[in-house]
Motif scaffolding. Structure first.
Motif, PDB file in Angstrom:
ATOM      1  N   ARG A 129     -49.538  74.227 -31.882  1.00 43.75           N
ATOM      2  CA  ARG A 129     -49.441  72.837 -31.441  1.00 43.75           C
ATOM      3  C   ARG A 129     -50.812  72.307 -31.015  1.00 43.75           C
ATOM      4  NH1 ARG A 129     -44.190  71.157 -30.432  1.00 43.75           N
ATOM      5  NH2 ARG A 129     -45.118  69.401 -29.317  1.00 43.75           N
ATOM      6  N   ARG A 130     -51.626  73.173 -30.450  1.00 42.87           N
ATOM      7  CA  ARG A 130     -52.974  72.775 -30.025  1.00 42.87           C
ATOM      8  C   ARG A 130     -53.861  74.003 -30.014  1.00 42.87           C
ATOM      9  NH1 ARG A 130     -55.642  72.317 -25.081  1.00 42.87           N
ATOM     10  NH2 ARG A 130     -53.766  72.826 -23.886  1.00 42.87           N
ATOM     11  N   ARG A 131     -55.126  73.813 -30.346  1.00 43.61           N
ATOM     12  CA  ARG A 131     -56.066  74.928 -30.380  1.00 43.61           C
ATOM     13  C   ARG A 131     -57.307  74.549 -29.571  1.00 43.61           C
ATOM     14  NH1 ARG A 131     -56.044  75.461 -35.327  1.00 43.61           N
ATOM     15  NH2 ARG A 131     -54.848  77.402 -35.626  1.00 43.61           N
ATOM     16  N   ASP A 132     -57.790  75.488 -28.754  1.00 46.15           N
ATOM     17  CA  ASP A 132     -59.003  75.286 -27.959  1.00 46.15           C
ATOM     18  C   ASP A 132     -59.966  76.427 -28.252  1.00 46.15           C
ATOM     19  OD1 ASP A 132     -60.579  76.072 -25.335  1.00 46.15           O
ATOM     20  OD2 ASP A 132     -60.156  73.930 -25.190  1.00 46.15           O
ATOM     21  N   GLY A 133     -61.246  76.102 -28.433  1.00 47.75           N
ATOM     22  CA  GLY A 133     -62.205  77.136 -28.792  1.00 47.75           C
ATOM     23  C   GLY A 133     -63.210  77.471 -27.714  1.00 47.75           C
ATOM     24  N   ASP A 134     -63.090  76.863 -26.507  1.00 45.86           N
ATOM     25  CA  ASP A 134     -64.132  77.030 -25.495  1.00 45.86           C
ATOM     26  C   ASP A 134     -63.657  77.609 -24.166  1.00 45.86           C
ATOM     27  OD1 ASP A 134     -66.123  75.881 -27.169  1.00 45.86           O
ATOM     28  OD2 ASP A 134     -65.331  73.892 -26.692  1.00 45.86           O
ATOM     29  N   ALA A 135     -62.384  77.530 -23.857  1.00 43.19           N
ATOM     30  CA  ALA A 135     -61.903  77.923 -22.527  1.00 43.19           C
ATOM     31  C   ALA A 135     -62.044  79.422 -22.317  1.00 43.19           C
ATOM     32  CB  ALA A 135     -60.446  77.510 -22.347  1.00 43.19           C
ATOM     33  N   VAL A 136     -62.346  79.796 -21.062  1.00 41.98           N
ATOM     34  CA  VAL A 136     -62.477  81.219 -20.707  1.00 41.98           C
ATOM     35  C   VAL A 136     -61.288  81.708 -19.894  1.00 41.98           C
ATOM     36  CG1 VAL A 136     -64.993  81.165 -20.790  1.00 41.98           C
ATOM     37  CG2 VAL A 136     -63.819  80.668 -18.622  1.00 41.98           C
ATOM     38  N   ALA A 137     -60.500  80.779 -19.336  1.00 44.04           N
ATOM     39  CA  ALA A 137     -59.341  81.167 -18.525  1.00 44.04           C
ATOM     40  C   ALA A 137     -58.292  80.078 -18.603  1.00 44.04           C
ATOM     41  CB  ALA A 137     -59.745  81.398 -17.066  1.00 44.04           C
ATOM     42  N   VAL A 138     -57.028  80.487 -18.463  1.00 40.31           N
ATOM     43  CA  VAL A 138     -55.899  79.560 -18.536  1.00 40.31           C
ATOM     44  C   VAL A 138     -54.898  79.931 -17.449  1.00 40.31           C
ATOM     45  CG1 VAL A 138     -54.035  78.659 -19.961  1.00 40.31           C
ATOM     46  CG2 VAL A 138     -56.184  79.335 -21.032  1.00 40.31           C
ATOM     47  N   TRP A 139     -54.356  78.893 -16.774  1.00 33.03           N
ATOM     48  CA  TRP A 139     -53.285  79.087 -15.799  1.00 33.03           C
ATOM     49  C   TRP A 139     -52.071  78.300 -16.289  1.00 33.03           C
ATOM     50  CZ3 TRP A 139     -58.387  78.510 -14.683  1.00 33.03           C
ATOM     51  CH2 TRP A 139     -58.990  79.523 -13.919  1.00 33.03           C
ATOM     52  N   THR A 140     -50.908  78.954 -16.335  1.00 34.47           N
ATOM     53  CA  THR A 140     -49.719  78.336 -16.914  1.00 34.47           C
ATOM     54  C   THR A 140     -48.661  78.097 -15.841  1.00 34.47           C
ATOM     55  OG1 THR A 140     -48.933  80.562 -17.520  1.00 34.47           O
ATOM     56  CG2 THR A 140     -50.070  79.283 -19.212  1.00 34.47           C
ATOM     57  N   TYR A 141     -48.083  76.889 -15.853  1.00 34.82           N
ATOM     58  CA  TYR A 141     -47.055  76.496 -14.885  1.00 34.82           C
ATOM     59  C   TYR A 141     -45.915  75.798 -15.627  1.00 34.82           C
ATOM     60  CZ  TYR A 141     -50.930  77.321 -11.695  1.00 34.82           C
ATOM     61  OH  TYR A 141     -51.988  77.900 -11.020  1.00 34.82           O
ATOM     62  N   ARG A 142     -44.827  75.534 -14.895  1.00 36.51           N
ATOM     63  CA  ARG A 142     -43.679  74.873 -15.512  1.00 36.51           C
ATOM     64  C   ARG A 142     -43.990  73.438 -15.925  1.00 36.51           C
ATOM     65  NH1 ARG A 142     -38.608  77.150 -15.134  1.00 36.51           N
ATOM     66  NH2 ARG A 142     -37.622  75.113 -15.368  1.00 36.51           N
ATOM     67  N   ASN A 143     -44.882  72.785 -15.217  1.00 38.54           N
ATOM     68  CA  ASN A 143     -45.154  71.384 -15.502  1.00 38.54           C
ATOM     69  C   ASN A 143     -46.621  71.094 -15.770  1.00 38.54           C
ATOM     70  OD1 ASN A 143     -45.730  72.082 -12.884  1.00 38.54           O
ATOM     71  ND2 ASN A 143     -45.071  70.160 -11.988  1.00 38.54           N
ATOM     72  N   MET A 144     -47.416  72.147 -15.993  1.00 41.57           N
ATOM     73  CA  MET A 144     -48.842  71.914 -16.214  1.00 41.57           C
ATOM     74  C   MET A 144     -49.503  73.173 -16.776  1.00 41.57           C
ATOM     75  SD  MET A 144     -51.708  70.539 -13.451  1.00 41.57           S
ATOM     76  CE  MET A 144     -50.882  68.967 -13.263  1.00 41.57           C
ATOM     77  N   LEU A 145     -50.586  72.955 -17.510  1.00 37.93           N
ATOM     78  CA  LEU A 145     -51.459  74.034 -17.964  1.00 37.93           C
ATOM     79  C   LEU A 145     -52.873  73.662 -17.528  1.00 37.93           C
ATOM     80  CD1 LEU A 145     -51.365  75.712 -21.464  1.00 37.93           C
ATOM     81  CD2 LEU A 145     -53.538  74.962 -20.498  1.00 37.93           C
ATOM     82  N   VAL A 146     -53.566  74.578 -16.878  1.00 33.85           N
ATOM     83  CA  VAL A 146     -54.928  74.337 -16.406  1.00 33.85           C
ATOM     84  C   VAL A 146     -55.845  75.333 -17.105  1.00 33.85           C
ATOM     85  CG1 VAL A 146     -56.482  74.294 -14.413  1.00 33.85           C
ATOM     86  CG2 VAL A 146     -54.105  73.542 -14.161  1.00 33.85           C
ATOM     87  N   ASP A 147     -56.983  74.842 -17.645  1.00 34.86           N
ATOM     88  CA  ASP A 147     -57.939  75.762 -18.265  1.00 34.86           C
ATOM     89  C   ASP A 147     -59.332  75.539 -17.705  1.00 34.86           C
ATOM     90  OD1 ASP A 147     -59.071  73.561 -19.627  1.00 34.86           O
ATOM     91  OD2 ASP A 147     -57.949  73.938 -21.454  1.00 34.86           O
ATOM     92  N   ALA A 148     -60.183  76.526 -17.897  1.00 36.70           N
ATOM     93  CA  ALA A 148     -61.570  76.472 -17.415  1.00 36.70           C
ATOM     94  C   ALA A 148     -62.494  76.759 -18.587  1.00 36.70           C
ATOM     95  CB  ALA A 148     -61.783  77.502 -16.305  1.00 36.70           C
ATOM     96  N   ARG A 149     -63.548  75.958 -18.704  1.00 38.20           N
ATOM     97  CA  ARG A 149     -64.567  76.199 -19.729  1.00 38.20           C
ATOM     98  C   ARG A 149     -65.929  76.048 -19.083  1.00 38.20           C
ATOM     99  NH1 ARG A 149     -61.322  72.453 -21.205  1.00 38.20           N
ATOM    100  NH2 ARG A 149     -60.696  73.487 -23.103  1.00 38.20           N
ATOM    101  N   CYS A 150     -66.893  76.846 -19.528  1.00 34.31           N
ATOM    102  CA  CYS A 150     -68.203  76.912 -18.882  1.00 34.31           C
ATOM    103  C   CYS A 150     -69.315  76.763 -19.904  1.00 34.31           C
ATOM    104  CB  CYS A 150     -68.375  78.239 -18.138  1.00 34.31           C
ATOM    105  SG  CYS A 150     -67.151  78.524 -16.842  1.00 34.31           S
ATOM    106  N   VAL A 151     -70.241  75.839 -19.634  1.00 32.83           N
ATOM    107  CA  VAL A 151     -71.454  75.725 -20.442  1.00 32.83           C
ATOM    108  C   VAL A 151     -72.390  76.876 -20.120  1.00 32.83           C
ATOM    109  CG1 VAL A 151     -73.437  74.273 -20.976  1.00 32.83           C
ATOM    110  CG2 VAL A 151     -71.193  73.230 -20.575  1.00 32.83           C
TER     111      VAL A 151
END
Length: 481
Positions: A129-151
């Motif tokens: 459904r979606r692809r990300d190529g930069d994130a280093v970490a992901v947090w998954t919840y029932r109503n949200m997804l949070v990701d972190a990406r670092c330059v």
């Protein structure tokens, strides 16, 4: 002189085996799959029997019910099976996976170790459904997804997504993430759950996103408002302090060594101003070990509540938002599980488990259970795992009504609205609740998440219950089960 002219028993057996091999090789008739299925047939893992039972390729690391699918994470791959039949829907190579979303909008997030990026998959088809190529970490919840990406190491951004969304809800800068914040759901500063034998730690599936998240970065804690994406505080703990973010408050937990003992104090701070809102002394949140009162652990608890030990040795449940004592056990009682509304408590005589209501302390129900019984609370059912005989029981945490009672040595792996997945080794099976349906009515916009009526939770995203949950009353306040 040779005796007899026949082939003999061994000769006929050899001829028969050669004939079968030839028939199988030419595709005329192949009995071997049926024979192997008979040899490899598994014994039922519970009594009564499960709706379906399947043997998977390896021992699962996690199992999650995601809508109409069952997501099974293994060491190097993830697969999904039909919740109705157990047949495999799809399989992907992946080093980690996690489920986000609720009952109506689940997704599966997969990635590889030490490789940036992740994919969001449909749990039924496996389609991306979606692809990300930069994130280093992901947090998954029932109503949200949070990701972190670092330059680079000191230049990172956090982004929040609707589980099935294609554009971020918000994005905020943070000055780097520590090396340990990699992959799926790396540890943040919150609470740790009570352990239960034969009940998987992730049996409840993804939790609703808390109102605040605490990111440990370079010895400091960055406190993030999940509704707006604003970083509210950047706090450094004191020498004798441990910080935790629970129930919409920043908690400063102090453990001071004096006279050969540890003295504890808890201060709940406003997330925006840092001012103290509540404080308690003498409650041991089990954050420190015995060596100089050094705090190395998050406090025990769940969602917006904390578990501690009072000076007289009795266990207590505290509201993280306002510091109220929601429950204090009697002498000899043992807390087995908590959420925002209920607690499961082993009685002092170690012969029963009682369901208690937070805030009032009222005993809702009591049922016999062994001294080593474990328990857990999920949005859909309470679980009790007992021994001698080995049993798994799912029940309504408000009334104690049995949803299913299994004679089994299997583990409880995942609970959904209408049943649960149990497993033993490589065998997993689905058990349907006798009454069907979730046991706790959902609040508006909660997608199956019970309203935490006993606590003073700050509302999170997609929560229409008001600042003190006044718009989400107890679904049956006058009924006593």
């Amino acid at each position: 002189m040779a005796k007899g002219g026949g082939l003999g028993v061994r000769g006929w057996l050899l001829l028969g085996l050669v004939t079968v091999v030839v028939l199988a090789a030419t595709g005329v008739w192949n009995p071997f799959p049926a024979i192997w299925d008979w040899v490899d047939r598994s014994e039922p893992i519970s009594e009564p029997d499960v709706v379906w039972q399947q043997r998977i390729g390896g021992t699962p690391r996690s199992v999650t019910i995601a809508g109409d699918a069952v997501v099974v994470e293994q060491r190097t791959r993830v697969e999904a099976r039909s919740l109705a039949t157990g047949t495999q829907l799809w399989e992907r190579k992946a080093d980690w996976s996690a489920v986000a979303g609720g009952d109506r909008d689940p997704v599966v997030v997969v990635g590889k170790l030490l490789v940036k990026g992740y994919e969001v998959l449909d749990p039924t088809t496996g389609a991306t459904r979606r692809r990300d190529g930069d994130a280093v970490a992901v947090w998954t919840y029932r109503n949200m997804l949070v990701d972190a990406r670092c330059v680079d190491a000191t230049d990172c951004t956090l982004s929040a997504w609707d589980p099935r969304g294609t554009a971020p809800l918000w994005t905020v800068f943070v000055p780097g993430v520590r090396s340990g914040l990699l992959g799926d759901n790396p540890g943040l500063l919150g609470t740790r759950r009570l352990d239960a034998v034969r009940i998987d730690e992730e049996v409840a599936g993804p939790e609703p996103v808390p109102p605040l998240l605490g990111f440990p970065i370079d010895g400091r804690v960055h406190v993030l408002d999940t509704a707006t994406g604003q970083v509210l505080q950047n706090v450094e703990p004191g020498r004798e302090e441990r910080l935790s973010v629970v129930g919409g408050r920043v908690l400063r937990i102090t453990a001071r060594s004096q006279d050969g003992a540890c003295y504890f104090a808890i201060s709940g701070r406003d997330s925006a101003t840092g001012q103290e809102v509540w404080q308690r002394a003498g409650i041991n949140l089990r954050t420190a070990d015995s060596a100089g009162c050094v705090q190395r652990e998050d406090p025990q608890g769940a969602r917006n509540v904390l578990i501690g030990v009072s000076p007289d040795g009795r266990e207590a449940v505290l509201d993280g938002y306002d510091g109220r004592l929601l429950l204090v056990t009697a002498a000899g009682e043992k807390l087995l599980a908590v959420d925002d509304r209920y607690a499961l408590v082993r009685t002092a005589d170690k012969r029963a488990v009682a369901g208690r209501e937070l805030g009032t302390g009222r005993v809702r129900w009591t049922r016999p259970a062994g001294a080593k019984a474990g328990a857990a609370l999920t949005p859909y059912a309470g679980l009790i795992a007992d021994e001698k005989p080995s049993r798994l029981v799912a029940l309504d945490p408000r009334t104690g009504r049995e949803l299913v009672n299994l004679r089994t040595s299997a583990n409880a792996l995942a609970v959904g609205p209408n049943g649960m997945i149990i497993g033993e080794g490589r065998e997993i099976g689905y058990v349907r609740f006798g009454g069907g349906g979730g046991v706790v009515p959902a609040p508006p916009g909660g997608d199956g998440v019970p309203a935490p009526g006993g606590t003073g939770q700050v509302p999170g995203p997609q929560d229409n219950c008001g600042p003190k949950r006044e718009l989400c009353p107890d679904p049956d306040p006058g009924k006593d089960g």
